[in-house]
Structures are given as C-alpha cells and as structure tokens.
Design an enzyme around this catalytic site. Structure first.
Site, mmCIF file in Angstrom:
data_model
loop_
_atom_site.group_PDB
_atom_site.id
_atom_site.type_symbol
_atom_site.label_atom_id
_atom_site.label_comp_id
_atom_site.label_asym_id
_atom_site.label_seq_id
_atom_site.Cartn_x
_atom_site.Cartn_y
_atom_site.Cartn_z
ATOM 1 N N SER A 141 -6.235 -12.279 -10.103
ATOM 2 C CA SER A 141 -7.175 -12.557 -9.362
ATOM 3 C C SER A 141 -7.730 -14.176 -8.878
ATOM 4 C CB SER A 141 -8.098 -11.596 -9.632
ATOM 5 O OG SER A 141 -9.243 -11.899 -8.812
ATOM 6 N N TYR A 154 -13.842 -10.557 -16.525
ATOM 7 C CA TYR A 154 -12.741 -10.468 -15.714
ATOM 8 C C TYR A 154 -11.852 -11.784 -15.375
ATOM 9 C CZ TYR A 154 -10.291 -8.667 -11.315
ATOM 10 O OH TYR A 154 -9.336 -8.457 -10.631
HETATM 11 N N1 LIG Z 1 -8.182 -4.623 -5.145
HETATM 12 C C1 LIG Z 1 -8.330 -6.007 -5.066
HETATM 13 O O1 LIG Z 1 -9.174 -6.235 -4.249
HETATM 14 C C2 LIG Z 1 -7.788 -6.848 -5.949
HETATM 15 C C3 LIG Z 1 -8.100 -8.217 -5.820
HETATM 16 C C4 LIG Z 1 -7.727 -9.245 -6.930
HETATM 17 C C5 LIG Z 1 -7.118 -8.660 -8.072
HETATM 18 N N2 LIG Z 1 -6.711 -7.304 -8.043
HETATM 19 C C6 LIG Z 1 -5.803 -6.981 -9.261
HETATM 20 O O2 LIG Z 1 -4.831 -6.056 -8.632
HETATM 21 C C7 LIG Z 1 -4.395 -5.230 -9.692
HETATM 22 C C8 LIG Z 1 -4.364 -3.741 -9.286
HETATM 23 O O3 LIG Z 1 -5.772 -3.516 -8.896
HETATM 24 P P1 LIG Z 1 -6.334 -2.296 -7.937
HETATM 25 O O4 LIG Z 1 -7.233 -2.591 -7.139
HETATM 26 O O5 LIG Z 1 -5.244 -1.483 -7.656
HETATM 27 O O6 LIG Z 1 -7.067 -1.432 -8.921
HETATM 28 P P2 LIG Z 1 -7.153 0.224 -9.169
HETATM 29 O O7 LIG Z 1 -7.246 0.821 -7.816
HETATM 30 O O8 LIG Z 1 -8.448 0.493 -9.816
HETATM 31 O O9 LIG Z 1 -5.934 0.712 -10.085
HETATM 32 C C9 LIG Z 1 -6.015 0.263 -11.349
HETATM 33 C C10 LIG Z 1 -4.569 0.822 -12.044
HETATM 34 O O10 LIG Z 1 -4.756 0.524 -13.349
HETATM 35 C C11 LIG Z 1 -4.466 1.527 -14.218
HETATM 36 N N3 LIG Z 1 -5.158 1.526 -15.454
HETATM 37 C C12 LIG Z 1 -6.562 1.088 -15.593
HETATM 38 N N4 LIG Z 1 -6.793 1.160 -16.841
HETATM 39 C C13 LIG Z 1 -5.519 1.375 -17.495
HETATM 40 C C14 LIG Z 1 -5.476 1.782 -19.039
HETATM 41 N N5 LIG Z 1 -6.268 1.538 -19.939
HETATM 42 N N6 LIG Z 1 -4.172 1.944 -19.311
HETATM 43 C C15 LIG Z 1 -3.131 2.164 -18.257
HETATM 44 N N7 LIG Z 1 -3.391 1.720 -16.874
HETATM 45 C C16 LIG Z 1 -4.652 1.649 -16.556
HETATM 46 C C17 LIG Z 1 -5.127 2.759 -13.260
HETATM 47 O O11 LIG Z 1 -4.417 3.997 -13.707
HETATM 48 P P3 LIG Z 1 -5.214 5.171 -14.310
HETATM 49 O O12 LIG Z 1 -6.667 4.988 -14.238
HETATM 50 O O13 LIG Z 1 -4.459 6.109 -14.220
HETATM 51 O O14 LIG Z 1 -5.009 4.700 -16.071
HETATM 52 C C18 LIG Z 1 -4.575 2.059 -11.898
HETATM 53 O O15 LIG Z 1 -3.431 2.815 -11.592
HETATM 54 C C19 LIG Z 1 -5.384 -5.417 -10.811
HETATM 55 O O16 LIG Z 1 -4.793 -6.210 -11.955
HETATM 56 C C20 LIG Z 1 -6.402 -6.149 -10.172
HETATM 57 O O17 LIG Z 1 -7.217 -6.891 -11.141
HETATM 58 C C21 LIG Z 1 -7.020 -6.378 -7.343
#
Ligand SMILES: NC(=O)c1ccc[n+]([C@@H]2O[C@H](COP(=O)([O-])OP(=O)(O)OC[C@H]3O[C@@H](n4cnc5c(N)ncnc54)[C@H](OP(=O)(O)O)[C@@H]3O)[C@@H](O)[C@H]2O)c1
Length: 276
Positions: A141, A154
């Site tokens: 990120s 984070y």
């Molecule tokens: N969305 C954005 O704007 C953004 C921006 C910058 C970076 N990112 C990065 O992109 C990636 C995906 O983010 P997202 O926005 O899609 O997040 P999200 O919608 O919150 O999804 C997070 C995923 O991680 C899994 N997860 C969370 N805790 C876990 C655990 N303890 N064990 C196994 N799996 C776990 C969740 O599945 P379960 O809940 O089923 O476990 C879910 O599939 C992340 O690394 C995030 O930091 C996102």
C-alpha cells in the site's frame, strides 16, 4: 480443457480485491488455491471458477496462526500440486488510532500484513527453488509513503513488505524465483476502502481511485513481465510514489488538501462507536 500456466495460491480470496486477483489469474490459465477465513465465500468463488473450467480449491485458514499456514501449504500441494505463484493479498487495517489500540492489536496488524506473507514465502520457496520456477507477488500500500492518517502499524508492515520483496527478488531471481510488489493507492468497487465509504454513506470518487479489476491485471502483468514494482494509482503512480519519498511533507499536505485527514477522523470516530 483446463489451461496449465501453473498453480497460484491467492490469500485474502474470500472478499474485497482478492476475488478480482483470482479471476485474473484464472483467465491467465492458472489453477487456483483460494484462502481466507470465510469458508462459504471461498467456496462460492471456487464453484464459479470451476464452472468456467478452472481448477480451484477453497482452503479456509487463519494466516495469523502458524500451524494454519503450514497446514495450508501441505494441503494445497497435496490437493492441487506444487505452488508456482504465491499472491500475498490478505491484509487490512482496523482503522483505529495507534495509541488507542493495545500492543496485541498492533501486533496482529503486523502478523497479517507482514509476517504471514514472509512465513508463506519461507514455506514455499524451497520447492520453487528445487524446480527453478516461482513468483511471489506481494500486495502493498502507498499508506506509508503518503503518511496516510492513523495507519502507523499498517504502514510500517506494508513498507516492510516492499523491502522484503526487493531483497527476495534480488537474492533468488538468478535461480528462477522472482518477486514483485504491487503497491495500491485507493481502490474502488471492492475492498476495505469501498466498504468503509459504504458504511459511512460516503461516495467513493472515481477521481483519485482505481477500480479493483486493475489490481488483478497488475498482478498478472507483474508475473508475466517480471516487474519489480507496479503502482496501481491513477496517473504516473511510480513517479508519485518517488516524489513522496523525495518530499516527505508532500503526502501529509495532500491528505490535508484533499480532505483525507477529515475523512479519516470520521472513520476513526465511527470505528470507536462500532468496531469491526
Ligand atoms: N482496498 C484498498 O483501497 C487498498 C489500498 C491499499 C492496499 N490494499 C491492500 O490490498 C489487500 C486486499 O485488501 P482489501 O481491500 O481487499 O481488503 P478486505 O476487503 O478487507 O479483504 C481482506 C482479505 O484478507 C482476508 N483476511 C483477513 N484477515 C485474515 C486472517 N487472519 N487470515 C486469513 N485471511 C485473512 C479476508 O478474508 P476473511 O475475512 O475471510 O479471513 C479477506 O479475504 C490488502 O493487503 C490491503 O492492505 C487495499
């Protein structure tokens, strides 16, 4: 007939951006191991991918539990085959203040966003080296680079993931195993940012954000073109990231000017009232 680009393990595949990454990899011909904690969501995605001709298995595990991570690798290799591509996508931030969280809560952010990707890599790397073939893609990120409000642990974990990827790539590329980091700005249509906007009744602007499908495309490009780093942001992402490093006050000034500080203050207050 199923295509055979190899086997890809995608973490965080149950919701958010993960399913977009899985679908892009399926289109590129990979068989998929999908993981996350939510079994039913993983099964829905696996069923859909199988219906389209992709080999896909759902293996629900908690990546912050060491035994779960080890079991995940053993089961994946037994059920689908040796893993050629690892996409460390699972991650996220509780959107709370550093000092308001206990140390254990800060540590949990580190375990999910940095330690789990390193542990999974450590488990899969020997097999990849043995076969002289493998690619690790880490989803990071821009939070640390722009000093995004209330993301101390984070941001540190995500910056750590960039350093880890860079050294890993340098050390193992000559032996057939490469690594890429995909650095995300704000993502719309799915994921934590979009979910938070929906919860607060805010509109996610098209300007300044990228659609979730772009992350899937970036992951495939990182592997196929063996790119060290891809920044998923509107405009010249890598240049913007470099400028943030050159002028460390620029990110915080932008956060103030664009209203990100005020928005995140509302998010923090919302999380205080309704955690989760
Ligand atoms: N969305 C954005 O704007 C953004 C921006 C910058 C970076 N990112 C990065 O992109 C990636 C995906 O983010 P997202 O926005 O899609 O997040 P999200 O919608 O919150 O999804 C997070 C995923 O991680 C899994 N997860 C969370 N805790 C876990 C655990 N303890 N064990 C196994 N799996 C776990 C969740 O599945 P379960 O809940 O089923 O476990 C879910 O599939 C992340 O690394 C995030 O930091 C996102």
């Amino acid at each position: 007939m199923a295509k055979t680009a190899g086997v890809a393990l995608v973490t965080g595949a149950s919701r958010g951006i993960g399913p977009f990454i899985a679908r892009s990899l399926a289109e590129a011909g990979y068989s998929l191991v999908l993981t996350g904690r939510s079994a039913s969501e993983l099964e829905v995605l696996a069923d859909d991918l199988r219906a389209k001709g992709t080999t896909a298995v759902a293996l629900p595990r908690d990546l912050t539990v060491a035994e779960d991570v080890e079991a995940l690798v053993r089961t994946a290799e037994r059920e689908v085959g040796r893993v050629d591509v690892l996409v460390n996508n699972a991650g996220g931030d509780p959107q709370r203040e550093f000092d308001d969280m206990t140390w254990a809560e800060n540590d949990a952010i580190f375990q999910l966003n940095l330690i789990a990707p390193m542990r999974l890599t450590h488990l899969l790397l020997p097999g990849m080296l043995e076969r002289g073939r493998g690619h690790i893609v880490n989803i990071s990120s821009i939070a640390g680079r722009v000093g995004f409000p209330y993301t101390e642990a984070y941001a540190a974990a995500k910056d750590g993931l960039m350093g880890f990827t860079r050294v890993l790539r340098n050390d193992y590329r000559s032996r057939g195993v490469s690594a890429s980091v995909v650095v995300l700005g704000a993502i719309r249509d799915a994921g934590q940012g979009q979910r938070t906007a929906d919860q607060l009744g805010m509109k996610m602007p098209a300007m300044g954000t990228s659609p979730a499908k772009d992350v899937g495309k970036a992951v495939v490009a990182a592997i196929e073109k063996d790119r060290a780093e891809i920044v998923v942001m509107p405009g010249p992402g890598r240049l913007i990231k470099a400028l943030m490093d050159l002028f460390p006050s620029m990110g915080p000034a932008m956060n103030q000017a664009t209203g990100a500080n005020a928005t995140m203050r509302s998010v923090i207050e919302f999380r205080r009232r309704s955690p989760g």
